[in-house]
Design a protein around this motif. Structure first.
Motif, PDB file in Angstrom:
ATOM      1  N   LEU A 188       0.823  -1.207   0.000  1.00 15.20           N
ATOM      2  CA  LEU A 188       0.000   0.000   0.000  1.00 15.20           C
ATOM      3  C   LEU A 188       0.857   1.256   0.000  1.00 15.20           C
ATOM      4  O   LEU A 188       0.623   2.187  -0.785  1.00 15.20           O
ATOM      5  N   ALA A 189       1.865   1.306   0.881  1.00 14.65           N
ATOM      6  CA  ALA A 189       2.712   2.496   0.946  1.00 14.65           C
ATOM      7  C   ALA A 189       3.504   2.681  -0.344  1.00 14.65           C
ATOM      8  O   ALA A 189       3.733   3.819  -0.784  1.00 14.65           O
ATOM      9  N   VAL A 190       3.928   1.581  -0.958  1.00 18.99           N
ATOM     10  CA  VAL A 190       4.641   1.673  -2.232  1.00 18.99           C
ATOM     11  C   VAL A 190       3.746   2.337  -3.276  1.00 18.99           C
ATOM     12  O   VAL A 190       4.175   3.243  -4.006  1.00 18.99           O
TER      13      VAL A 190
ATOM     14  N   THR B 219       4.460   5.989  -4.858  1.00 16.35           N
ATOM     15  CA  THR B 219       4.561   6.062  -6.312  1.00 16.35           C
ATOM     16  C   THR B 219       3.591   7.103  -6.854  1.00 16.35           C
ATOM     17  O   THR B 219       3.918   7.850  -7.784  1.00 16.35           O
ATOM     18  N   GLY B 220       2.414   7.176  -6.245  1.00 17.19           N
ATOM     19  CA  GLY B 220       1.436   8.183  -6.637  1.00 17.19           C
ATOM     20  C   GLY B 220       1.912   9.599  -6.405  1.00 17.19           C
ATOM     21  O   GLY B 220       1.419  10.543  -7.040  1.00 17.19           O
TER      22      GLY B 220
ATOM     23  N   ALA C 204       9.349   4.140  -5.828  1.00 15.66           N
ATOM     24  CA  ALA C 204       9.218   3.407  -4.577  1.00 15.66           C
ATOM     25  C   ALA C 204       9.414   1.917  -4.811  1.00 15.66           C
ATOM     26  O   ALA C 204       8.885   1.347  -5.776  1.00 15.66           O
ATOM     27  N   VAL C 205      10.179   1.286  -3.909  1.00 19.04           N
ATOM     28  CA  VAL C 205      10.457  -0.141  -3.969  1.00 19.04           C
ATOM     29  C   VAL C 205      10.031  -0.764  -2.645  1.00 19.04           C
ATOM     30  O   VAL C 205      10.421  -0.289  -1.576  1.00 19.04           O
TER      31      VAL C 205
ATOM     32  N   PRO D 208      -0.337  -4.733  -9.712  1.00 19.97           N
ATOM     33  CA  PRO D 208       0.534  -4.975 -10.867  1.00 19.97           C
ATOM     34  C   PRO D 208       1.308  -3.711 -11.238  1.00 19.97           C
ATOM     35  O   PRO D 208       0.777  -2.598 -11.201  1.00 19.97           O
ATOM     36  N   GLY D 209       2.566  -3.898 -11.565  1.00 12.71           N
ATOM     37  CA  GLY D 209       3.399  -2.755 -11.922  1.00 12.71           C
ATOM     38  C   GLY D 209       4.210  -2.214 -10.769  1.00 12.71           C
ATOM     39  O   GLY D 209       5.183  -1.490 -10.984  1.00 12.71           O
ATOM     40  N   ALA D 210       3.829  -2.548  -9.522  1.00 14.33           N
ATOM     41  CA  ALA D 210       4.597  -2.084  -8.363  1.00 14.33           C
ATOM     42  C   ALA D 210       5.908  -2.865  -8.276  1.00 14.33           C
ATOM     43  O   ALA D 210       5.967  -4.054  -8.586  1.00 14.33           O
TER      44      ALA D 210
END
Length: 265
Positions: free
Chosen positions: A60-62, A66-67, A72-73, A90-92
């Motif tokens: 969630l934090a990633v 990212t938003g 973010a990893v 997906p995509g994270a």
């Protein structure tokens, strides 16, 4: 090292999808949203910044960082949780990894975040040393989490409740890690250390899994109250009282969330 929430840490193992659902649901509680968003501000999340969320759990934090434009990893020790998080997000960029041996080069990161993680580590100091290694000079670190010895539960039997809370804390590897954040950061060589305390207040049935976990802790630990050993009947009565409070809208549980931030010199 999944990002256990206040209601699932120490609870019986759950299947991946169910654990993901429960963790994501509890993180939507306003009392947990506020310190989480505050952690991003303290981290200095900005477009292009490379930041790691250690013990990322559901990711969630990633997704949220990212938003905000960050690269973010997420890193988590639980392969099961990473698989589930990748399926839902997906995509994270989500990776299996250990807090003591992160998959980053020396000085690669501008930000390091660990939320509800350090209480579950055998050696928090070693993990923080690794955080210092992967952060660039001037990089920011943020640690967040609850202090398991200071859960506040309204009850008709305060002595029994104290025994239950302490028995619950005894299930956690480092139950008082959050109150030690400041000194851990200083001892690891960080500066500009700040600490905030945010209180998450629960008054509904969403916190009942915590009630069940605390009761299980008492049964496993043989805890004692002011009047002697806590019996199974005591535990059952305590659970019944808290369940009844939830059903009538009279339940009250407060969880202090410590948020510490610092800079790598």
């Amino acid at each position: 090292m999944s990002n256990d929430s206040v209601t699932t840490a120490g609870a019986p193992d759950l299947a991946g999808a169910e654990l993901f659902r429960r963790l994501d649901a509890i993180e939507s509680h306003p009392g947990l949203v506020r310190p989480r968003l505050r952690s991003y501000d303290l981290l200095g999340v900005a477009p292009g910044a490379l930041v790691a969320d250690v013990g990322c759990g559901t990711g969630l934090a990633v997704a949220e960082m990212t938003g905000r434009g960050a690269r973010a990893v997420g890193v988590d020790l639980s392969e099961q949780m990473i698989v589930e998080a990748r399926r839902h997000r997906p995509g994270a960029d989500l990776r299996v990894g250990d807090a003591r041996e992160l998959p980053f080069r020396d000085g690669e990161l501008t930000g390091y975040r660990a939320d509800k993680v350090y209480h579950d580590l055998d050696d928090p100091a070693a993990a923080l040393g690794e955080a210092r290694r992967v952060l660039a000079p001037g990089g920011r670190v943020v640690l967040a989490g609850q202090d398991w010895d200071t859960l506040v539960v309204e009850s008709d039997t305060p002595a029994l409740t104290r025994a239950v809370v302490h028995a619950r804390a005894d299930l956690v590897r480092a139950p008082r890690a959050a109150r030690a954040y400041r000194n851990l950061l200083l001892e690891a060589g960080f500066d500009d250390v700040t600490v905030e305390v945010h209180t998450a207040v629960f008054t509904g049935p969403e916190v009942l899994p915590l009630v069940a976990a605390t009761a299980a802790a008492v049964g496993a630990s043989g805890a004692s109250g002011a009047s002697g050993a806590v019996t199974r009947d005591d535990v059952d009565a305590w659970v019944a009282e808290q369940t009844g409070r939830a059903r009538t809208g009279r339940l009250f549980v407060a969880v202090p969330i410590f948020v510490a931030a610092a800079r790598r010199p």
